[in-house]
Design a protein around this motif. Structure first.
Motif, PDB file in Angstrom:
ATOM      1  N   SER A  97       0.793  -1.230   0.000  1.00  0.00           N
ATOM      2  CA  SER A  97       0.000   0.000   0.000  1.00  0.00           C
ATOM      3  C   SER A  97       0.823   1.276   0.000  1.00  0.00           C
ATOM      4  O   SER A  97       0.263   2.362  -0.198  1.00  0.00           O
ATOM      5  N   LYS A 145       0.453   3.734  -2.797  1.00  0.00           N
ATOM      6  CA  LYS A 145      -0.543   4.810  -2.818  1.00  0.00           C
ATOM      7  C   LYS A 145       0.108   6.193  -2.805  1.00  0.00           C
ATOM      8  O   LYS A 145      -0.512   7.176  -3.221  1.00  0.00           O
ATOM      9  N   ASN A 157      -8.166   1.154  -0.329  1.00  0.00           N
ATOM     10  CA  ASN A 157      -7.776   0.645  -1.652  1.00  0.00           C
ATOM     11  C   ASN A 157      -8.687   1.119  -2.769  1.00  0.00           C
ATOM     12  O   ASN A 157      -8.217   1.546  -3.823  1.00  0.00           O
ATOM     13  N   ALA A 203      -8.228   4.751  -3.642  1.00  0.00           N
ATOM     14  CA  ALA A 203      -6.985   4.959  -4.390  1.00  0.00           C
ATOM     15  C   ALA A 203      -7.167   4.579  -5.856  1.00  0.00           C
ATOM     16  O   ALA A 203      -6.666   5.275  -6.756  1.00  0.00           O
ATOM     17  N   ALA A 238      -3.249   1.166  -6.182  1.00  0.00           N
ATOM     18  CA  ALA A 238      -3.519   1.044  -4.752  1.00  0.00           C
ATOM     19  C   ALA A 238      -2.481   0.209  -4.022  1.00  0.00           C
ATOM     20  O   ALA A 238      -2.438   0.213  -2.795  1.00  0.00           O
TER      21      ALA A 238
END
Length: 486
Positions: A87, A90, A334, A337, A381
Motif C-alpha cells: 500500500s 498509494k 484501496n 486509491a 492502490a
C-alpha cells in the motif's frame, strides 16, 4: 593522383594519439563497470539486531534514509532494487494526482431530469445519474444527492433511475482472486459511479429481554432480504470471534442469513461486508434509499447512458482531492486509491482505464524523476502482487513532495505514529513520524517523514519482501527510532 573515396571521407582513420585516448577511455569504462552499481551503506546495528531476532536476512530489506530537502543519504541499502511496496504505492498515486489535478480538484456527479416535473411532483421521464469517478459517494452523500432531487420538487419518478457508469472502462473483476476473501470490502472493484464503496454495513443490537439481537442493514438494498433478528449466544459467552459465531451466509445477492448466534457481551457491533452482486449494488442501493426516503418509482434503477448534450439539473460535488488523499493514506483505502488512479486518465483522455492511467503516471514520473526507473503500477492502490518500485524511487518522490507547495497536503495525509490512521497504536517515533504503511502476504513497508529533536526532517523508506515479512516490523521500529535521534 589518387582521390579519396567517399567512404574514407566519412570514416577517417584515427591518428595514433586518438587511438591511445580511445584505449584509455575503454579501460576506464571497464573499471567503472566492474564497480558496484550504487554504493551501499550498512544498516544500523540495532536494525541488524532486530532482523537477527526475527530471523530475517538483511537482503530481504530495501532501505533508504536521506534528508528531506535532499543531499547525501544516511542509509542506502539495496535502495535501487525494484520491490513490492504494497500500500505504500498509494504515495505514487496520490502525489501524482495532487500534482496533475491540484489539491482543490473535485469530482462532480451530474444529475439530469429526463422530462418535466408536474405540479404534483412527478418527473415525467427518467432520472439520470452520471458517474465521474467520485471516490466518496458514501451513504450520507448519496442521501444528500437524492434529498436535493426531492428539494427540486420531484417526489415521484414516472420512469427509471438510470445510472451511467460509462466513464470507466474496466476489465472483469473477481473479488476473490487476490486473496480468496471475496466478502472483504477492500477487494471491491472501482466504478465510475461508486456508491458507498459497494459495501453493506450489518449492525447488531442485543436485547436481553427477548434473547435476540436486532439486525440493521445500511444501505437498504432493494430486493435484499435480511432477518430482523438473530439469536443471542448463551449467557456470559465471551465476545471473541463474534463474526464467525454468526455463521453468516453472504453469497446470495437476494438474501442474507445467520445459522449461528451473537454474544450479548459484545454490546452493539457493526460489520462491513462486500455485497455478493457488486455490479448491481449501486442500482439496488439507490432504488432502496429513494423509496426509504418516501420517494415513489414507477420503474426501476438500471444501468444506461445519460442523453448526450443534456443539461444537468445539478451536479453533486465531492470533497476536495486533498481531503480524499487524507482518507486514502491515513486509512489505506484501496478502492478510493483506484478511483483516484483511474481519474488521472479520465481527466486526460475522457475515459478512465488502468492502462491509460499507468501511462499517465509513467509520463509524469519521467518528467520529474528522469534518473530513476518509473514504478511498475498495477491498479494504483498497491493491492497487487505485480507492483514494483525502488526505495530510491520512493525517496526521490518524498523529497520532491517536501520541496513542493503540495508538501502540506501530502504530509498531512500520512498516518502519525501513535496518533491516528494505521499507525495509531505504534509507539516507534510516536508524535514525530508521519509514515504510510503497507502490508501484504510476503510484504511489509513504511515510507514517509521522520522529524528529529534537532529540527531536521528525514525521508525514511523501508520495505521487506520475504515470506516472513511481517516480522520486519521490529526492525522498522528500530530504524524509525535511529532516524529520530540523528
Amino acid at each position: 593522383m589518387n582521390r579519396p573515396s567517399l567512404r574514407s571521407l566519412f570514416r577517417p582513420r584515427p591518428s595514433s594519439s586518438l587511438r591511445r585516448i580511445a584505449a584509455t577511455f575503454t579501460a576506464l569504462l571497464a573499471m567503472v563497470s566492474a564497480l558496484p552499481a550504487i554504493a551501499q551503506t550498512p544498516l544500523p546495528a540495532e536494525v541488524e539486531a532486530a532482523l537477527q531476532r526475527a530471523r530475517l536476512p538483511a537482503d530481504s530489506l530495501a532501505v533508504m534514509v536521506a534528508p528531506a530537502e535532499g543531499g547525501a543519504p544516511l542509509i542506502r541499502w539495496r535502495a535501487d532494487q525494484p520491490v513490492n511496496a504494497a500500500s505504500v504505492m498509494k504515495l505514487v498515486t496520490t502525489y501524482a494526482a495532487l500534482d496533475l489535478l491540484g489539491p482543490t480538484f473535485r469530482w462532480n456527479t451530474p444529475v439530469t431530469f429526463g422530462g418535466p416535473v408536474d405540479t404534483d411532483g412527478t418527473l415525467q421521464g427518467d432520472l439520470y445519474i452520471r458517474g465521474q469517478g467520485d471516490p466518496s459517494l458514501v451513504l450520507e452523500r448519496l442521501w444528500l444527492l437524492l434529498r436535493r432531487v426531492q428539494a427540486m420538487g420531484v417526489k415521484n419518478i414516472a420512469g427509471d433511475i438510470v445510472l451511467d457508469r460509462s466513464a470507466f472502462v474496466l476489465p472483469p473483476h473477481d473479488p476473490g482472486a487476490f486473496d480468496g476473501e471475496p466478502t472483504k470490502p477492500y477487494n471491491a472493484a472501482p466504478d465510475a459511479l461508486l456508491v458507498n464503496f459497494r459495501a453493506l454495513t450489518l449492525g447488531f443490537v442485543p436485547d436481553l429481554l427477548t434473547g435476540r439481537a436486532r439486525v440493521l442493514v445500511d444501505p437498504p438494498l432493494a430486493g435484499l432480504r435480511v432477518p430482523e433478528t438473530v439469536a443471542l449466544a448463551p449467557a456470559r459467552t465471551a465476545c471473541g470471534d463474534w463474526r464467525g459465531g454468526l455463521q453468516a451466509e453472504l453469497s446470495d445477492p437476494e438474501r442474507i442469513s445467520f445459522a449461528g448466534n451473537f454474544p450479548a457481551e459484545c454490546g452493539e457491533k457493526s460489520w462491513p461486508v462486500a455485497y455478493a452482486d457488486p455490479d448491481h449494488y449501486g442500482a439496488r442501493a439507490i432504488q432502496g434509499l429513494w423509496r426509504a426516503m418516501g420517494g415513489r418509482l414507477a420503474g426501476r434503477a438500471r444501468e444506461g447512458r445519460a442523453p448526450v448534450g443534456s443539461t444537468p439539473a445539478f451536479s453533486a460535488a465531492s470533497p476536495t482531492l486533498a481531503e480524499i488523499t487524507r482518507d486514502i493514506n491515513k486509512y489505506s483505502n484501496n478502492i478510493m486509491a483506484q478511483q483516484v488512479f483511474l481519474t488521472l486518465s479520465l481527466q486526460s483522455t475522457g475515459t478512465g482505464s488502468f492502462e491509460a492511467s499507468r501511462e499517465v503516471v509513467r509520463r509524469w514520473w519521467r518528467e520529474r524523476f528522469a534518473d530513476v526507473d518509473p514504478p511498475v503500477l498495477d491498479n494504483g492502490a498497491g493491492l497487487s502482487r505485480d507492483g514494483r518500485i525502488s526505495a530510491l524511487g520512493l525517496t526521490r518522490l518524498l523529497q520532491s513532495a517536501w520541496r513542493s507547495p503540495l508538501m502540506p497536503d501530502l504530509a498531512a495525509s500520512l498516518p502519525m505514529a501513535g496518533v491516528d490512521g494505521t499507525l495509531r497504536r505504534s509507539q516507534a517515533g510516536a508524535g514525530s513520524a508521519h509514515l504510510k504503511t503497507g502490508s501484504l502476504r510476503d510484504v511489509a513497508a513504511v515510507a514517509g517523514y521522520v522529524h528529529t529533536a534537532s529540527g531536521r526532517r528525514y525521508v525514511l523508506v523501508a520495505i521487506a519482501n520475504h515470506p516472513e515479512a511481517g516480522a520486519a516490523r521490529a526492525a522498522f521500529d528500530a530504524l524509525v527510532a535511529w532516524s529520530a535521534r540523528q
